[in-house]
Design a protein around this motif. Structure first.
Motif, PDB file in Angstrom:
ATOM      1  N   CYS A 177       0.851  -1.173   0.000  1.00  0.00           N
ATOM      2  CA  CYS A 177       0.000   0.000   0.000  1.00  0.00           C
ATOM      3  C   CYS A 177       0.891   1.227   0.000  1.00  0.00           C
ATOM      4  N   LEU A 178       0.709   2.109  -0.969  1.00  0.00           N
ATOM      5  CA  LEU A 178       1.473   3.347  -1.061  1.00  0.00           C
ATOM      6  C   LEU A 178       0.504   4.521  -1.165  1.00  0.00           C
ATOM      7  N   PRO A 179       0.666   5.541  -0.353  1.00  0.00           N
ATOM      8  CA  PRO A 179      -0.193   6.727  -0.480  1.00  0.00           C
ATOM      9  C   PRO A 179      -0.018   7.370  -1.848  1.00  0.00           C
ATOM     10  N   SER A 180      -1.065   7.408  -2.626  1.00  0.00           N
ATOM     11  CA  SER A 180      -0.978   7.939  -3.987  1.00  0.00           C
ATOM     12  C   SER A 180      -0.989   9.458  -4.016  1.00  0.00           C
ATOM     13  N   ASP A 181      -1.219  10.111  -2.859  1.00  0.00           N
ATOM     14  CA  ASP A 181      -1.228  11.564  -2.853  1.00  0.00           C
ATOM     15  C   ASP A 181       0.177  12.144  -2.777  1.00  0.00           C
ATOM     16  N   GLN A 182       1.194  11.267  -2.606  1.00  0.00           N
ATOM     17  CA  GLN A 182       2.563  11.760  -2.497  1.00  0.00           C
ATOM     18  C   GLN A 182       3.294  11.687  -3.833  1.00  0.00           C
ATOM     19  N   HIS A 183       3.110  10.617  -4.568  1.00  0.00           N
ATOM     20  CA  HIS A 183       3.729  10.440  -5.880  1.00  0.00           C
ATOM     21  C   HIS A 183       2.785   9.603  -6.735  1.00  0.00           C
ATOM     22  N   PRO A 184       2.863   9.703  -8.060  1.00  0.00           N
ATOM     23  CA  PRO A 184       2.118   8.770  -8.919  1.00  0.00           C
ATOM     24  C   PRO A 184       2.603   7.340  -8.677  1.00  0.00           C
ATOM     25  N   ASN A 235       0.394   0.374 -10.581  1.00  0.00           N
ATOM     26  CA  ASN A 235      -0.485  -0.608  -9.964  1.00  0.00           C
ATOM     27  C   ASN A 235      -0.159  -1.996 -10.512  1.00  0.00           C
ATOM     28  N   TYR A 236       0.353  -2.874  -9.650  1.00  0.00           N
ATOM     29  CA  TYR A 236       0.677  -4.245 -10.052  1.00  0.00           C
ATOM     30  C   TYR A 236      -0.241  -5.254  -9.355  1.00  0.00           C
ATOM     31  N   THR A 237      -1.452  -4.840  -9.035  1.00  0.00           N
ATOM     32  CA  THR A 237      -2.413  -5.744  -8.404  1.00  0.00           C
ATOM     33  C   THR A 237      -2.628  -6.970  -9.286  1.00  0.00           C
ATOM     34  N   ASP A 238      -2.571  -8.155  -8.661  1.00  0.00           N
ATOM     35  CA  ASP A 238      -2.721  -9.403  -9.413  1.00  0.00           C
ATOM     36  C   ASP A 238      -4.150  -9.526  -9.942  1.00  0.00           C
ATOM     37  N   LEU A 239      -4.273  -9.815 -11.228  1.00  0.00           N
ATOM     38  CA  LEU A 239      -5.583  -9.848 -11.867  1.00  0.00           C
ATOM     39  C   LEU A 239      -6.427 -11.028 -11.410  1.00  0.00           C
ATOM     40  N   HIS A 240      -5.789 -12.127 -10.999  1.00  0.00           N
ATOM     41  CA  HIS A 240      -6.539 -13.335 -10.632  1.00  0.00           C
ATOM     42  C   HIS A 240      -6.988 -13.305  -9.174  1.00  0.00           C
ATOM     43  N   GLU A 248      -4.655  -9.518  -5.245  1.00  0.00           N
ATOM     44  CA  GLU A 248      -3.626  -9.146  -4.264  1.00  0.00           C
ATOM     45  C   GLU A 248      -2.957  -7.841  -4.707  1.00  0.00           C
ATOM     46  N   PRO A 249      -2.970  -6.814  -3.839  1.00  0.00           N
ATOM     47  CA  PRO A 249      -2.443  -5.514  -4.251  1.00  0.00           C
ATOM     48  C   PRO A 249      -0.927  -5.423  -4.131  1.00  0.00           C
ATOM     49  N   TRP A 250      -0.314  -4.687  -5.047  1.00  0.00           N
ATOM     50  CA  TRP A 250       1.114  -4.346  -4.960  1.00  0.00           C
ATOM     51  C   TRP A 250       1.349  -3.095  -5.796  1.00  0.00           C
ATOM     52  N   TYR A 251       2.101  -2.169  -5.243  1.00  0.00           N
ATOM     53  CA  TYR A 251       2.307  -0.879  -5.891  1.00  0.00           C
ATOM     54  C   TYR A 251       3.778  -0.481  -5.831  1.00  0.00           C
ATOM     55  N   CYS A 252       4.203   0.272  -6.821  1.00  0.00           N
ATOM     56  CA  CYS A 252       5.510   0.926  -6.825  1.00  0.00           C
ATOM     57  C   CYS A 252       5.303   2.376  -7.230  1.00  0.00           C
ATOM     58  N   TYR A 253       6.132   3.251  -6.700  1.00  0.00           N
ATOM     59  CA  TYR A 253       6.090   4.625  -7.185  1.00  0.00           C
ATOM     60  C   TYR A 253       6.576   4.665  -8.629  1.00  0.00           C
ATOM     61  N   LYS A 254       5.908   5.447  -9.435  1.00  0.00           N
ATOM     62  CA  LYS A 254       6.235   5.520 -10.859  1.00  0.00           C
ATOM     63  C   LYS A 254       7.576   6.215 -11.061  1.00  0.00           C
ATOM     64  N   GLY A 272       4.674 -14.857  -3.721  1.00  0.00           N
ATOM     65  CA  GLY A 272       4.638 -13.508  -4.252  1.00  0.00           C
ATOM     66  C   GLY A 272       4.821 -12.459  -3.176  1.00  0.00           C
ATOM     67  N   PRO A 273       4.925 -11.192  -3.575  1.00  0.00           N
ATOM     68  CA  PRO A 273       5.165 -10.128  -2.601  1.00  0.00           C
ATOM     69  C   PRO A 273       4.034 -10.039  -1.582  1.00  0.00           C
ATOM     70  N   PRO A 274       4.386  -9.659  -0.321  1.00  0.00           N
ATOM     71  CA  PRO A 274       5.699  -9.191   0.133  1.00  0.00           C
ATOM     72  C   PRO A 274       6.678 -10.340   0.340  1.00  0.00           C
ATOM     73  N   ILE A 275       7.877 -10.195  -0.220  1.00  0.00           N
ATOM     74  CA  ILE A 275       8.940 -11.183  -0.049  1.00  0.00           C
ATOM     75  C   ILE A 275      10.241 -10.409   0.138  1.00  0.00           C
ATOM     76  N   ARG A 276      10.963 -10.679   1.219  1.00  0.00           N
ATOM     77  CA  ARG A 276      12.137  -9.876   1.566  1.00  0.00           C
ATOM     78  C   ARG A 276      13.429 -10.466   1.042  1.00  0.00           C
ATOM     79  N   PHE A 277      13.377 -11.107  -0.110  1.00  0.00           N
ATOM     80  CA  PHE A 277      14.593 -11.653  -0.701  1.00  0.00           C
ATOM     81  C   PHE A 277      15.395 -10.541  -1.362  1.00  0.00           C
TER      82      PHE A 277
END
Length: 583
Positions: A251-258, A261-266, A269-275, A436-441
């Protein structure tokens, strides 16, 4: 009379000399210019490469500087910080979630109360426990229950009047290399009962350990709900010779940076990176652990997490801490390995005796001490292992154990995978893939990031297919509802697998205890693992799966706790696995 003669300069000679020198220098300059042009044309790719790598290094340096100065998302959310992400749960899922969260509710100081001074918190040195008589007599037989009453005091020696301390209890015998986990009951008034079933005859010693005070647990609970960003992740984006690194999380606050969205389609499961600033979201090439945030707690709170003071320190007995367990009192002989606890009674999953795990209840286990028996058991089997490094440890153990099992080089990163091993003679295939993420490898290619439920949907299954799961260690920094959602997807995928291939063998490895200090406690405390473990057991109860109880194994054994347990414990876990595959 001497006559002086003056010779006039020969201007023609001087012009000739100047022209000769100019032509020489012109030739040199022309040669250098042509050489430089030829060098530039021949090496223009290298120059461009150097320039682009310089730009890339600058962007990567910028990313590192941002991370160093914690230019990271700031969370201002409660427990449901990611509830708006992913697929909306069904009403029955919401009902189950409430039930699970209520079942692991932890007592403690009044919510919102200020952190007390260290002298007012639980002190294991001033605390005591006493073994209570058994039906009025200090006599116990195999199959009886033993109770020890624990009273917690603070550092001033004053009794505590509320519960919430995280205590561990075990009964053990160094002479017999025996041990069994105890159950701790919190009476919420400063008193606790440590309950044990007595599975062996002979000497037995009670051990009670304070893992965290109730005040420390309150800090851990606040961190889990309010600072899920305390472990952060990153991804590298690359296009040609231009690359950027940005911060990622569930979860990343979208009001700070664009955000990308890498949310799994099946699974949803949510996953985000700053653009990235210059690259698009589809240029991501890998995933990695970014780091651990510092300065999460105050100096006052830090006093609650001191090794040797209030982290995993034994509580002493006010009297004897040993008893002698007599043989069963009934005429009918009761064998240790076939004891069946009655409903409602204390029911450990098993115990160690002579360093061998002996399951209790309906589970049977045999020792696979002959390597030929291991090979015969795995013959014609495909074993699929999914999860964190604690199940990768099983993969590595089997590789070292089975002589004909040779690892096939997939050129995967060390300790990351995916990995595969083959015994072509006996038709054995062993595979490992991280969840899958979160994974701390360290670094996982984006193409290798797979959610376990999706992988399970791709299996044909059948009686020659074994699925082994271990998913817990990387979820400790997130609110429990995140873990519930992940297990729900996996459970549904397992039910689909068992529906289309009923003979598929499913084994789930639980979490285990580990060594703790202040830093590890804030991210991977045993308290976090305990809560996840209880959720895991509840969600897979009643399914046709085997639970390998790594929690009780690590608690019952005499060796120090470790995230990756010592070989003697792993050996017993693998024997449990093989006994289920080849009953």
């Amino acid at each position: 009379m001497t006559t002086l003669s003056v010779t006039e300069p020969d201007h023609g000679m001087q012009k000739a000399n100047v022209c000769r020198y100019l032509s020489t220098y012109a030739f040199i300059f022309l040669f250098l210019a042509v050489s430089g042009l030829i060098f530039l044309l021949c090496n223009i790719y290298t120059v461009e490469n150097w320039n682009c790598h310089t730009i890339s290094d600058l962007y990567q340096l910028q990313s590192r500087i941002q991370s160093a100065f914690v230019d990271l998302p700031t969370f201002h959310r409660n427990r449901t910080f990611c509830a708006h992400l992913g697929q909306k749960p069904f009403p029955e899922d919401e009902l189950e979630e409430r039930y699970l969260l209520d079942s692991i509710a932890w007592p403690g100081p009044r919510p919102g109360s200020a952190t007390p001074a260290l002298r007012q918190t639980s002190d294991p040195v001033h605390s005591l426990f006493a073994i209570l008589p058994n039906r009025g007599r200090m006599e116990w037989h195999v199959g009886d229950e033993l109770e020890a009453l624990v009273q917690m005091h603070d550092f001033q020696g004053r009794p505590k009047h509320y519960g919430g301390d995280f205590l561990l209890a075990r009964l053990h015998s160094p002479e017999l290399r025996a041990g069994v986990a105890g159950k701790v009951v919190d009476h919420r008034n400063g008193f606790y009962s440590a309950m044990f079933q007595l599975p062996w005859a002979g000497s037995a010693q009670v051990e009670v350990t304070l893992v965290h005070s109730s005040e420390a647990v309150s800090v851990l609970r606040r961190l889990r709900e309010e600072r899920p960003d305390r472990v952060f992740f990153k991804s590298l984006f690359r296009l040609g010779f231009l690359s950027e690194t940005t911060v990622c999380n569930m979860c990343l606050p979208s009001d700070q940076h664009p955000v990308c969205n890498y949310t799994d389609l099946h699974t949803g499961e949510p996953w985000y990176c700053y653009k990235p600033k210059l690259l698009s979201c589809d240029t991501r090439i890998n995933h990695a652990k970014g780091g651990y945030l510092k300065h999460l707690i105050t100096n006052k709170e830090a006093l609650l997490f001191q090794s040797g003071v209030n982290i995993k320190v034994h509580v002493h007995a006010s009297g004897p801490d040993r008893i002698n367990v007599l043989p069963p009192s009934k005429e009918v002989e009761v064998e240790n390995h076939s004891m069946n606890p009655q409903p409602g009674k204390l029911a450990p999953s098993g115990y160690f005796y002579n360093d061998s795990w002996r399951p209790l209840g309906d589970v049977t286990m045999r020792q696979f001490n002959d390597l030929s028996d291991v090979t015969e058991c795995l013959k014609d089997k495909v074993i699929n292992m999914y999860g964190d490094s604690t199940v990768r440890q099983w993969f590595e153990y089997l590789i070292a154990l089975v002589p004909g099992l040779k690892e096939f080089n997939l050129h995967s990163p060390k300790n990351v995978g995916p990995f595969m091993a083959v015994d072509s003679t006996h038709n054995i295939l062993l595979r490992y893939r991280c969840h899958g993420p979160p994974i701390r490898f360290s670094t996982v290619l984006s193409s290798e990031l797979r959610y376990v439920s999706n992988e399970l949907d791709g299996l044909s299954g059948g009686p020659d297919t074994v699925v082994v799961l271990s998913i817990w260690a990387h979820f400790s920094t997130f609110p429990v509802d995140v873990y519930i959602r992940r297990l729900r997807h996996i459970r549904r995928a397992l039910l689909r697998l068992l529906d289309r291939a009923p003979g598929t063998i499913i084994v789930i490895r639980s979490g285990n205890l580990q060594a703790l200090d202040q830093e590890v406690s804030l991210f991977n405390s045993d308290w976090y693992s305990l809560q996840l473990d209880e959720v895991l057991r509840s969600m897979f109860k009643g399914l046709n799966v085997l639970l390998v109880d790594a929690w009780q194994m690590s608690l019952a054994h005499h060796l120090p706790h470790a995230l990756h347990p010592p070989k003697v414990i792993v050996k017993n876990m693998i024997d449990m696995l093989l006994s289920h595959v080849c009953p």
